[in-house]
Scaffold this active site. Structure first.
Site, PDB file in Angstrom:
ATOM      1  N   GLN A 116     -25.117 -15.871   8.835  1.00  0.00           N
ATOM      2  CA  GLN A 116     -25.858 -15.191   7.755  1.00  0.00           C
ATOM      3  C   GLN A 116     -25.021 -14.041   7.164  1.00  0.00           C
ATOM      4  O   GLN A 116     -23.815 -14.046   7.336  1.00  0.00           O
ATOM      5  CB  GLN A 116     -27.225 -14.689   8.242  1.00  0.00           C
ATOM      6  CG  GLN A 116     -28.238 -15.788   8.524  1.00  0.00           C
ATOM      7  CD  GLN A 116     -28.092 -16.411   9.895  1.00  0.00           C
ATOM      8  OE1 GLN A 116     -27.928 -15.716  10.865  1.00  0.00           O
ATOM      9  NE2 GLN A 116     -28.161 -17.721   9.967  1.00  0.00           N
ATOM     10  N   ASP A 160     -23.720 -17.673   3.548  1.00  0.00           N
ATOM     11  CA  ASP A 160     -23.039 -18.746   2.822  1.00  0.00           C
ATOM     12  C   ASP A 160     -21.782 -18.274   2.098  1.00  0.00           C
ATOM     13  O   ASP A 160     -21.413 -18.809   1.059  1.00  0.00           O
ATOM     14  CB  ASP A 160     -23.988 -19.427   1.802  1.00  0.00           C
ATOM     15  CG  ASP A 160     -25.304 -19.825   2.434  1.00  0.00           C
ATOM     16  OD1 ASP A 160     -25.258 -20.402   3.525  1.00  0.00           O
ATOM     17  OD2 ASP A 160     -26.367 -19.545   1.849  1.00  0.00           O
ATOM     18  N   GLY A 171     -25.240 -22.663   8.566  1.00  0.00           N
ATOM     19  CA  GLY A 171     -24.527 -23.904   8.287  1.00  0.00           C
ATOM     20  C   GLY A 171     -23.114 -23.538   7.897  1.00  0.00           C
ATOM     21  O   GLY A 171     -22.885 -22.995   6.826  1.00  0.00           O
ATOM     22  N   HIS A 172     -22.181 -23.768   8.807  1.00  0.00           N
ATOM     23  CA  HIS A 172     -20.790 -23.388   8.536  1.00  0.00           C
ATOM     24  C   HIS A 172     -19.968 -24.639   8.248  1.00  0.00           C
ATOM     25  O   HIS A 172     -19.856 -25.522   9.091  1.00  0.00           O
ATOM     26  CB  HIS A 172     -20.222 -22.610   9.724  1.00  0.00           C
ATOM     27  CG  HIS A 172     -20.894 -21.286   9.910  1.00  0.00           C
ATOM     28  ND1 HIS A 172     -20.705 -20.473  10.995  1.00  0.00           N
ATOM     29  CD2 HIS A 172     -21.770 -20.622   9.116  1.00  0.00           C
ATOM     30  CE1 HIS A 172     -21.428 -19.375  10.861  1.00  0.00           C
ATOM     31  NE2 HIS A 172     -22.087 -19.452   9.735  1.00  0.00           N
ATOM     32  N   LYS A 197     -17.701 -18.114   5.734  1.00  0.00           N
ATOM     33  CA  LYS A 197     -17.167 -17.581   7.004  1.00  0.00           C
ATOM     34  C   LYS A 197     -16.538 -18.697   7.838  1.00  0.00           C
ATOM     35  O   LYS A 197     -15.542 -18.487   8.510  1.00  0.00           O
ATOM     36  CB  LYS A 197     -18.290 -16.941   7.837  1.00  0.00           C
ATOM     37  CG  LYS A 197     -18.936 -15.755   7.167  1.00  0.00           C
ATOM     38  CD  LYS A 197     -20.114 -15.249   7.963  1.00  0.00           C
ATOM     39  CE  LYS A 197     -21.346 -16.123   7.915  1.00  0.00           C
ATOM     40  NZ  LYS A 197     -22.007 -16.235   6.621  1.00  0.00           N
TER      41      LYS A 197
HETATM   42  P1  IMP Z   1     -34.639 -17.646   8.920  1.00  0.00           P
HETATM   43  O1  IMP Z   1     -33.368 -17.047   9.398  1.00  0.00           O
HETATM   44  O2  IMP Z   1     -34.690 -19.140   9.022  1.00  0.00           O
HETATM   45  O3  IMP Z   1     -35.843 -16.997   9.540  1.00  0.00           O
HETATM   46  O4  IMP Z   1     -34.762 -17.347   7.347  1.00  0.00           O
HETATM   47  C1  IMP Z   1     -34.913 -16.028   6.854  1.00  0.00           C
HETATM   48  C2  IMP Z   1     -34.132 -15.850   5.562  1.00  0.00           C
HETATM   49  O5  IMP Z   1     -32.755 -15.926   5.842  1.00  0.00           O
HETATM   50  C3  IMP Z   1     -34.420 -16.919   4.509  1.00  0.00           C
HETATM   51  O6  IMP Z   1     -34.334 -16.332   3.225  1.00  0.00           O
HETATM   52  C4  IMP Z   1     -33.281 -17.898   4.707  1.00  0.00           C
HETATM   53  O7  IMP Z   1     -33.018 -18.644   3.537  1.00  0.00           O
HETATM   54  C5  IMP Z   1     -32.151 -16.943   5.030  1.00  0.00           C
HETATM   55  N1  IMP Z   1     -31.087 -17.561   5.816  1.00  0.00           N
HETATM   56  C6  IMP Z   1     -31.108 -17.870   7.128  1.00  0.00           C
HETATM   57  N2  IMP Z   1     -29.946 -18.421   7.510  1.00  0.00           N
HETATM   58  C7  IMP Z   1     -29.168 -18.456   6.425  1.00  0.00           C
HETATM   59  C8  IMP Z   1     -27.828 -18.889   6.200  1.00  0.00           C
HETATM   60  O8  IMP Z   1     -27.112 -19.347   7.087  1.00  0.00           O
HETATM   61  N3  IMP Z   1     -27.367 -18.745   4.929  1.00  0.00           N
HETATM   62  C9  IMP Z   1     -28.122 -18.207   3.936  1.00  0.00           C
HETATM   63  N4  IMP Z   1     -29.354 -17.780   4.100  1.00  0.00           N
HETATM   64  C10 IMP Z   1     -29.891 -17.902   5.331  1.00  0.00           C
END
Ligand code: IMP
Length: 427
Positions: free
Chosen positions: A223, A13, A40-41, A16
């Site tokens: 991420q 977040d 989520g971009h 990017k």
């Molecule tokens: P997952 O990727 O859905 O398995 O989540 C694993 C961890 O990564 C969790 O703490 C999510 O909140 C975090 N996470 C996954 N995608 C994002 C993102 O795009 N932004 C921020 N945190 C993320």
């Protein structure tokens, strides 16, 4: 022209999407290389505001070919919906291509993500529940189904039957759930396959050809580095590598092709989901940052945990990614604060440490050591030149630059493409 990797440097977040959208004006290709629709971009430009989950943030640039690389896991329903939404708003998606090697998120992945989180109970990771972890686990376990498999009906059916028999045994035997129907999934995915077939390609050839033509190729991360399964706060991480190294694997090119690695940092820190975050502010300053910046997840709507800039984590991130420059986003959010803190070390187990501990239990015990700087208490959103920033803002940025040991290329002072201060050209 080189390939430039745009990497999330904190816990995701960081903004990017905005940086990629901005650079995509000059790029010929944008390749998303990791994650899935957990990302989520947000992109804000003259065409409007777009929240993208799978489609590369360069989609609004008419000259950029957009590729979803092999390193991404694709939920086809989400992708089709995203394409339809963009088309309805007049954005051309005919330049979008998908790697035939990208793995599919299947209905059992999303189901298992929820069931596994429930099974973890108090130790839940706080995943986005999009099926990301189970899909990447299947990829490594050689139980995955790829987008290319959708193009061969017999192969897809055979593969689905094999994998689903195993998944149903887990769903029923371990979790006491009802089994999923192979016919239903087949019909649903066959329909997705027909819809997506025209854009499923061997995309590594397209990347190579673009680079051979000396075109500018952007590698778009998802991420952030501190969510990397190897170097992040394991097990509170995601399941694919958001690092610069991951961009080679997830887009299908050699490291020598990448000439710049731009780390994107927020001017402060946020994190969503569980796991330690040493500089987290559980007070009114944290609330103020959250409300001013509307720090709520683009994908899940969850409130993000907010805190001061963590210089120790930032230095670590710069080291494991090899940043050649950085973008600092959301500087304007700090405009109202009378003073700012930057974490320059940790105090843990009675000693001061200046590295990012590999163990989450050790990290959770770390107390941040702060340096305090004066705030500027002046609006910065309309500033476009670095020299016009208030002295205290430049001082703050200079300190970040020093801690990260990397030059600041650009500073973002708002969501719009134009709300950007170019300090040092990236190319
Ligand atoms: P997952 O990727 O859905 O398995 O989540 C694993 C961890 O990564 C969790 O703490 C999510 O909140 C975090 N996470 C996954 N995608 C994002 C993102 O795009 N932004 C921020 N945190 C993320």
């Amino acid at each position: 022209m080189p390939a430039i990797a745009i990497i999330g440097a904190q816990w995701g977040d960081e903004g990017k999407g905005k940086v990629v959208d901005l650079l995509a004006e000059k790029a010929n290709m944008v390749v998303r290389f990791s994650g899935g629709d957990n990302a989520g971009h947000t992109v804000v430009n003259s065409q409007g505001e777009f929240r993208l989950h799978l489609i590369p943030s360069g989609i609004c640039s008419p000259h950029a070919t957009c590729i979803i690389g092999n390193g991404v896991v694709i939920n086809p329903a989400v992708l089709i919906d995203e394409v339809d939404q963009l088309n309805r708003r007049g954005v051309d998606t005919s330049r979008l291509f998908i790697s035939d090697r990208a793995h599919l998120i299947m209905p059992y992945h999303t189901l298992l993500d929820g069931l596994e989180e429930r099974w973890r109970g108090k130790k839940a990771l706080g995943t986005t529940l999009k099926g990301i972890g189970p899909a990447f686990a299947d990829k490594v376990a050689r139980l995955g189904i790829r987008t290319g498999d959708l193009l061969d009906r017999e192969l897809f059916w055979e593969r689905l039957q094999l994998v689903l028999a195993y998944k149903n045994a887990i769903l029923t035997g371990v979790y006491g759930e009802s089994p999923l129907s192979a016919d239903e999934i087949y019909n649903q995915y066959h329909h997705y396959g027909e819809r997506l077939a025209p854009c499923i390609r061997e995309t590594t050839v397209m990347v190579e050809e673009a680079l051979n033509r000396e075109e500018l190729v952007l590698l778009e991360g998802a991420q952030g580095a501190l969510l990397d399964p190897d170097f992040g706060t394991y097990p509170y991480t995601t399941s694919s590598s958001p690092l610069a190294g991951g961009s080679c694997l997830g887009a299908g090119l050699g490291p020598g092709r990448i000439s710049r690695v731009v780390g994107v940092f927020k001017a402060y820190c946020t994190r969503v989901g569980s796991g330690p975050m040493p500089t987290e502010l559980e007070d009114e300053t944290g609330d103020l940052l959250r409300e001013r910046a509307h720090e709520y997840g683009t994908t899940t709507g969850r409130p993000r945990r907010c805190g001061w800039f963590d210089g120790v984590a930032a230095r670590f991130s710069a080291r494991i990614n090899g940043f050649t420059g950085v973008a600092i986003t959301r500087l304007d959010i700090l405009d109202v604060l009378p003073h700012l803190k930057i974490c320059i070390g940790y105090r843990g187990d009675g000693e001061t440490i200046n590295y990012f501990p590999p163990s989450v239990t050790a990290l959770a015990r770390c107390e941040p050591v702060y340096e305090e700087l004066p705030g500027w208490q002046t609006p910065t959103s309309d500033i476009r030149r670095y020299e016009q920033l208030p002295f205290e803002a430049r001082q703050y940025l200079a300190r970040l630059e020093e801690l990260i040991s990397c030059p600041v290329n650009l500073v973002s002072v708002g969501a719009g493409r134009e709300q950007t201060i170019l300090k040092k050209p990236i190319l």
